[in-house]
Write an enzyme that holds these catalytic residues in place. Structure first.
Site, PDB file in Angstrom:
ATOM      1  CB  THR A   1     127.381 120.696  29.995  1.00  0.00           C
ATOM      2  OG1 THR A   1     128.105 120.645  31.259  1.00  0.00           O
ATOM      3  CG2 THR A   1     127.999 121.536  29.368  1.00  0.00           C
TER       4      THR A   1
ATOM      5  CD  GLN B   1     111.133 119.102   7.556  1.00  0.00           C
ATOM      6  OE1 GLN B   1     111.759 119.768   7.118  1.00  0.00           O
ATOM      7  NE2 GLN B   1     112.484 118.054   8.290  1.00  0.00           N
TER       8      GLN B   1
ATOM      9  CB  ALA C   1     113.022 117.746  16.280  1.00  0.00           C
ATOM     10  CB  THR C   2     114.262 112.791  17.611  1.00  0.00           C
ATOM     11  OG1 THR C   2     114.533 112.606  15.945  1.00  0.00           O
ATOM     12  CG2 THR C   2     114.269 111.370  18.628  1.00  0.00           C
TER      13      THR C   2
ATOM     14  CB  SER D   1     114.996 120.823  14.758  1.00  0.00           C
ATOM     15  OG  SER D   1     116.312 120.405  13.762  1.00  0.00           O
ATOM     16  CB  ALA D   2     119.427 124.259  14.986  1.00  0.00           C
ATOM     17  CG  HIS D   3     119.973 119.713  11.631  1.00  0.00           C
ATOM     18  ND1 HIS D   3     119.745 118.872  10.745  1.00  0.00           N
ATOM     19  CD2 HIS D   3     118.779 119.240  12.397  1.00  0.00           C
ATOM     20  CE1 HIS D   3     118.803 117.786  10.632  1.00  0.00           C
ATOM     21  NE2 HIS D   3     118.259 117.877  12.223  1.00  0.00           N
TER      22      HIS D   3
ATOM     23  CB  CYS E   1     114.738 108.273   9.495  1.00  0.00           C
ATOM     24  SG  CYS E   1     114.525 110.486  10.086  1.00  0.00           S
TER      25      CYS E   1
END
Lengths: 451, 93
Positions: free
Chosen positions: A287, A227, A119-120, A247-249, A373
């Protein structure tokens, strides 16, 4: 000499047990075999792995996600951009299937989804890339004070390049004032960026209203939905979203992968950050990491199926946590709106308690005072300050995160440990004693700096 | 889906699948995954108790797929299980 003497027994150990000789945890636990094993990390001794309640920082990978990923770490290692052999074709097919799964979770077209590192990166491409592309006509960005650091930092960077940025304040419940947002939009505004769910306080911004205003004024709407994805329903068309960071995590997927949504009609263009092979339609060269992307796709598919179930559970556990703590400890403040909130987040401030001491005492619960963060700094959270939370209360905040794998027993244990720690710290606190005796702490001048 | 065309599973088949899922779930070395597998399976079977024939067959096929995933992942988790257990698996001090 002394070093070699100390090393000698290790070197002379039988070859069968090299790990035991090197692992301090195993070595220290070995003498007391009957005792439970302890973890020692960074000088802190913990009796076991802490219960995890920091779901806004990251989530554990769902075993179903890992199951989808593993084949692409083993025999299916092809580069998805290889066009000349089966290895490439099967990877490419898997990437496109994952793209369709991500798109379907947010009501988008697969061609509108671009895989990135997270996401960043999405926020950087969206904010900087979009403004740079339209730099001749659009010189102004509207965002809020409670955005994630990467949006704020991208805006700061744009300011240095001569763009203007309006940082909208939020109300005390954490929500942005929609009328104020509408007023802030100028003819040369090129982007409105408002996050969907706040990472620290979990409040859900009125996306649909913001999207409607942006559509009326002809300004693209960007939302950081890292989120929100998989936790609240998102529909890019219904909400008038032009750009979106995913974001995936945060949804039980792997770390290191995310996706940027870019609307096709009306088309939104961005200047890419990286030059290279032109992958992802030139938006993001490099890639595409097939295993991570496949994991992201699987996480989205599971999230679509499990959203209702997970939401019901999170609501139930949040209520249990809140009732449990509130029933035993007074002077607690919930940070952020309760009705416009994702239930997997509970951000509490405990009056008359020092935040660092509380977190140090809660070593068996993995929680944070705010975002991961900024968890290294002792400064109070800028998000809480934007809400108008007093400095002493902003210092004592704890963010409890509830996720898919959180159990009732974990919540009960978290309540027990938190209540114990807060009571212990308050028993030592002269401020709490004075407050209970009815003395207004604000009236005492020499004490006002202590908190 | 091809699975939807299959006949509805019998009561014995359903119970057997449920028991297999619970048994496999117990083999997870991770406390949270173990608890989740048990809870999710129980809730899904409870929710789907009154399903019609076609949806029951689809749910049964999905459950069988989930069982295969659980069997594989229980092994993977056991290969990389951390030395220290979750504090939730320890006795209260």
């Amino acid at each position: 000499m002394s070093l070699s003497r100390r090393l000698l027994p290790i070197l002379l150990r039988p070859r069968g047990s090299p790990t035991r000789a090197l692992s301090t945890a195993a070595a220290s636990a070995a003498p007391a075999a009957a005792e439970e094993e302890a973890v020692t990390i960074k000088g802190v001794r913990i009796s076991g792995r802490p219960l995890y309640m920091d779901m806004q920082a990251t989530t554990p990978v769902d075993p179903r996600v890992l199951d989808a990923m593993l084949p692409f770490y083993l025999s299916r290692y092809g580069n998805p951009h290889s066009r000349t052999h089966l290895y490439g074709w099967e990877s490419d097919a898997a990437v496109e299937e994952a793209r369709a799964r991500v798109a379907s979770l947010v009501g988008a077209d697969p061609r509108e989804i671009f895989f990135t590192s997270g996401a960043t990166e999405c926020n950087n491409i969206a904010v900087k890339g979009m403004m740079r592309f339209y730099r001749d006509r659009r010189r102004h960005v509207v965002t809020t004070q409670t955005e994630h650091k990467c949006v704020l930092d991208s805006c700061r960077y744009l300011q240095q390049e001569g763009f203007e940025v309006t940082y909208l304040p939020v109300r005390s419940d954490g929500l942005v004032d929609v009328a104020q947002l509408a007023d802030a939009i100028r003819p040369d505004t090129g982007l409105v960026s408002v996050m969907a769910v706040n990472n620290e306080i979990g409040v859900v911004q009125p996306l649909e209203e913001i999207g409607r205003i942006c559509r009326e004024k002809g300004v693209p709407f960007h939302t950081d939905a890292a989120q929100a994805l998989g936790k609240i329903p998102i529909d890019v068309n219904q909400m008038g979203i032009g750009l979106m960071s995913l974001s995936a995590h945060k949804i039980y997927g792997p770390k290191g992968v995310g996706a940027l949504y870019l609307r096709r009609r009306p088309r939104i263009r961005v200047e890419p950050q990286m030059s290279g092979g032109g992958q992802e339609r030139g938006i993001r060269s490099g890639t595409v990491p097939t295993p991570l992307v496949v994991g992201f796709g699987a996480a989205c598919e599971i999230a679509a199926k499990e959203m209702d179930y997970d939401h019901r559970r999170a609501s139930m556990l949040q209520q249990r946590l809140l009732d449990g703590i509130r029933g035993q400890v007074d002077d607690i403040v919930i940070n952020g709106s309760m009705e416009h909130r994702y239930p997997g987040n509970l951000n509490l401030s405990f009056a008359y308690v020092e935040g660092e001491s509380l977190l140090m005492g809660l070593k068996e619960v993995a929680v944070s005072s705010g975002s991961a963060c900024t968890s290294a700094s002792l400064e109070p959270s800028y998000v809480l300050r934007a809400l108008g939370v007093e400095e002493d209360m902003a210092h004592t905040s704890i963010r409890f995160g509830i996720g898919r794998f959180t159990t009732e027993e974990e919540v009960d244990r978290a309540i027990e440990l938190t209540v114990h720690q807060v009571k212990k710290l308050r028993d030592m606190s002269p401020l709490y004693e004075m407050a209970k005796a009815g003395i207004d702490l604000k009236s005492i001048q020499p004490m006002s700096g202590i908190g | 889906m091809a699975a939807a065309a299959a006949a509805a599973p019998t009561r014995a088949e359903v119970l057997s699948l449920f028991r297999s899922l619970l048994r496999t779930g117990r083999q997870f070395s991770d406390y949270n995954i173990r608890e989740y597998t048990r809870r999710r399976a129980a809730d899904a079977f409870r929710e789907n108790r009154a399903l019609g024939d076609a949806p029951a067959a689809a749910a049964f096929a999905d459950g069988k797929k989930q069982l295969e995933v659980a069997k594989r992942q229980a092994v993977v988790y056991s290969l990389y299980a951390p030395k220290a257990k979750s504090i939730m698996e320890m006795k209260l001090q």
